[in-house]
Motif scaffolding. Structure first.
Motif, mmCIF file in Angstrom:
data_model
loop_
_atom_site.group_PDB
_atom_site.id
_atom_site.type_symbol
_atom_site.label_atom_id
_atom_site.label_comp_id
_atom_site.label_asym_id
_atom_site.label_seq_id
_atom_site.Cartn_x
_atom_site.Cartn_y
_atom_site.Cartn_z
ATOM 1 N N ALA A 71 -29.615 41.697 -19.722
ATOM 2 C CA ALA A 71 -29.896 43.118 -19.945
ATOM 3 C C ALA A 71 -29.809 43.918 -18.645
ATOM 4 C CB ALA A 71 -31.281 43.287 -20.560
ATOM 5 N N HIS A 72 -30.021 43.244 -17.503
ATOM 6 C CA HIS A 72 -29.969 43.912 -16.200
ATOM 7 C C HIS A 72 -28.620 43.741 -15.509
ATOM 8 C CE1 HIS A 72 -34.565 43.278 -16.225
ATOM 9 N NE2 HIS A 72 -34.301 44.519 -16.582
ATOM 10 N N PHE A 73 -28.027 42.563 -15.629
ATOM 11 C CA PHE A 73 -26.794 42.253 -14.901
ATOM 12 C C PHE A 73 -25.814 41.584 -15.867
ATOM 13 C CE2 PHE A 73 -30.468 41.690 -12.060
ATOM 14 C CZ PHE A 73 -30.222 42.700 -11.127
ATOM 15 N N GLN A 74 -24.959 42.389 -16.503
ATOM 16 C CA GLN A 74 -24.053 41.822 -17.499
ATOM 17 C C GLN A 74 -22.865 41.113 -16.861
ATOM 18 O OE1 GLN A 74 -22.941 44.664 -20.501
ATOM 19 N NE2 GLN A 74 -24.917 44.494 -21.536
ATOM 20 N N ASN A 75 -22.315 41.682 -15.829
ATOM 21 C CA ASN A 75 -21.180 41.072 -15.129
ATOM 22 C C ASN A 75 -21.415 41.185 -13.620
ATOM 23 O OD1 ASN A 75 -19.206 40.420 -17.390
ATOM 24 N ND2 ASN A 75 -19.604 42.597 -17.778
ATOM 25 N N PRO A 76 -22.396 40.457 -13.108
ATOM 26 C CA PRO A 76 -22.745 40.605 -11.687
ATOM 27 C C PRO A 76 -21.625 40.107 -10.777
ATOM 28 C CG PRO A 76 -23.898 38.737 -12.652
ATOM 29 C CD PRO A 76 -23.211 39.438 -13.778
#
Length: 611
Positions: free
Chosen positions: A140-145
């Motif tokens: 939810a915070h980092f979908q494709n970091p």
């Protein structure tokens, strides 16, 4: 007392139970002793001598085995029961998460910016070349970091942070360089490495077996021996405090063997959780490589056996397979996901069948991470091949399918015919669970979602055990999982959202937490129930938990453990002010003390009068 004891000894001679012919070190008394033994489900007294249970009776007669110095634990109406056995715990990573590394699991409800600041502040406490190691970031915070983003947050340090499933990792540039991962690197089958927009470098995200076979298994080697041991000891302390006395380390694997930390602690007498080690089979894709892997597993099993440690404390006969990946994205399904993808399983079917045959011929237990319905079907095909080829798969050695999120009645029947056991994560039946809400429910058709986590297909067709797969979510307490299993709702939410499916009964959640899980470890003869001759792993609770389930099931998660005994030794006491790992050597109350109950349990050192 002499006359009474002689009468008891005479009765012992008649019943032929040599265990009773000795003085007890501890006697447990309660109106609510849950034995997990169907022949005597409830008792009122239990006696322990040394590390064994020597008496279990439906009245308080085990007290007659008390002598000078015997400790009496009078729990009143509170429950006494066998210790909980967690058959899916990542002990090392759980301990690292809570004690030695960056822990992001508690930030599900925070904003993305807040989580970034937590990582930044943690990195700033380290030296310029020290690794930032962590776990728990959310999709939810980092979908494709990306590695560039992580480089900026951690100040250019080497960094490796696993997500909240532990199946995916976010890597900095220096971490990728350390592991030798470039755009030309080929992930193993079942692994994924997205490239950057230009297509000439890794993006910094490694998924499933790309992460599991690299950073996941290398991570422990970035810590000193002392830090490794601190993580395990800390994990055991936390688990003892919620009543857990045994565990299956569900990924005891690196290319060199991560078993050493467990062996070191067992030799020093500092392992307060009995452990079955599930060694990971990574899969090589070639017959020669698979044969070498099997030989390595045999050597690792022998190394633990030859280490000179008590096999009831540490044992290694289980081999773990990641058949497929996480639900809603990488689980191997019969049909496509809503996004049009349909990832395959992590092994070729013919290859998997040959591996299963080779391992079961060597009497290993197989523990399969298998979530999708196609993955379950293919795994059963492979196990059937192993059963029909060479020697049949032994009925007395458990074979385990863990998770089985998308289990059908047909596959449940096939599992039962093959003697396969089910291993469940009860808290996954919470429809508000973060990963289910943000990933799984967004990528599966409604009719598929409504048939997920059908625990009754497991409990009604086969042997079963539980374990929350910690730290893949904040839940690790068995009492929280049991409540969700009995309600299929978020904890403490009467009238809340309910996951479709039939809830489990009280007796089912107790069995799966004790004797069922002991049988999954092939230890049902010595653990999992309060019976004469079994090891004295016993917990004392702060209430009558059967009444709690009947009167207010939505407070079941509030159950507290007052004391945890491992082989008759007290390894946790709620009243020792934050020192649960320090063994109690003196009685809490002296004889004649007026205080009878403290937190509902009285512990005394008693001298039984003669006559």
């Amino acid at each position: 007392m002499k006359a009474a004891y002689s009468a008891l000894a005479l009765a012992i001679g008649v019943t032929g139970s040599p265990l009773l012919a000795q003085q007890a070190d501890i006697v447990f008394l309660s109106e609510n002793i849950i034995t997990s033994n169907t022949e005597m489900p409830l008792a009122r007294s239990v006696a322990v001598a040394g590390d064994k249970i020597v008496c279990v009776l439906v009245d308080d007669s085990c007290r007659e085995l008390a002598g000078d110095g015997t400790q009496i634990v009078d729990a009143g109406t509170n429950t006494v029961m066998a210790g909980i056995i967690d058959t899916h715990l990542h002990t090392r990573i759980f301990g690292q998460t809570h004690f030695v590394m960056l822990n992001l699991f508690g930030y599900n409800d925070a904003s993305r910016e807040e989580v970034v600041e937590v990582i930044r502040e943690y990195a700033a406490t380290l030296g310029p070349d020290e690794w930032v190691i962590g776990g728990g970031w959310s999709d939810a915070h980092f979908q494709n970091p990306t590695k560039e983003e992580l480089d900026e947050i951690v100040g250019g340090r080497p960094a490796l942070i696993s997500d909240n499933t532990q199946h995916n990792g976010w890597y900095s540039t220096k971490a990728l360089e350390y592991l030798g991962i470039t755009a030309d690197w080929e992930p193993p089958k079942g692994g994924y490495m997205p490239l950057n927009e230009a297509g000439d470098e890794p993006s910094g995200l490694l998924q499933e077996k790309a992460h599991l076979s690299t950073g996941f298994v290398e991570q422990h080697k970035l810590y000193s021996f002392e830090k490794q041991e601190e993580a395990i000891v800390g994990a055991a302390r936390v688990l003892n405090a919620v009543g857990v006395t045994g565990a299956t380390e569900a990924a005891a694997g690196s290319k060199e063997g991560a078993d050493d930390v467990y062996v070191r602690l067992a030799k020093k007498g500092e392992l307060t959780l009995r452990h079955e080690l599930a060694m990971v089979f990574w899969g090589t894709g070639t017959p020669e490589g698979d044969t070498a892997m099997i030989e390595q597993l045999e050597m690792r099993r022998a190394a633990v056996e030859d280490a000179g440690v008590d096999p009831s404390i540490l044992h290694a006969n289980t081999v773990k397979f990641a058949i497929d990946g996480t639900p809603g994205r990488f689980a191997y399904m019969e049909g496509p996901y809503l996004d049009g993808t349909r990832p395959d399983m992590n092994f070729r079917p013919d290859n998997l069948a040959e591996i299963f045959d080779a391992l079961t011929e060597r009497d290993f237990t197989l523990m399969l991470h298998v979530e999708g319905n196609a993955g379950i079907r293919r795994s059963l095909d492979a196990l059937e091949y192993a059963h029909e080829t060479g020697e049949p798969v032994r009925e007395d050695i458990p074979q385990i399918f863990t998770h089985v999120d998308h289990l059908s009645i047909d596959n449940a029947r096939r599992m039962a015919r093959l003697g396969v056991s089910g291993q469940l994560q009860l808290h996954w039946a919470d429809p508000t669970e973060e990963y289910f809400r943000n990933v799984t429910s967004q990528n599966l058709p409604k009719e598929v979602l409504e048939r997920m986590y059908q625990f009754k297909l497991v409990t009604e067709f086969m042997e079963y055990g539980f374990g929350p797969d910690a730290p893949t979510s904040p839940v690790f307490s068995p009492w929280e999982g049991m409540e969700i299993g009995m309600t299929r709702q978020a904890m403490g939410t009467p009238g809340g959202l309910v996951m479709p499916g039939e809830p489990l009964t009280f007796d089912e959640v107790i069995h799966g937490s004790t004797l069922g899980s002991a049988r999954l470890q092939d230890r049902g003869d010595v653990l999992g129930s309060l019976e004469e001759g079994k090891l004295a792993d016993i917990i004392v609770l702060d209430r009558d938990i059967r009444m709690q389930a009947e009167e207010n099931i939505f407070d079941f998660h509030k159950i507290e453990v007052l004391q945890t005994y491992l082989g008759g030794e007290l390894v946790y006491d709620i009243d020792r002010d934050g020192e649960p790992d320090k063994l109690l050597t003196e009685p809490v109350w002296e004889e004649g003390d007026d205080e009878k109950l403290r937190r509902g349990v009285a512990v005394t050192s008693v001298k039984v009068p003669e006559g």
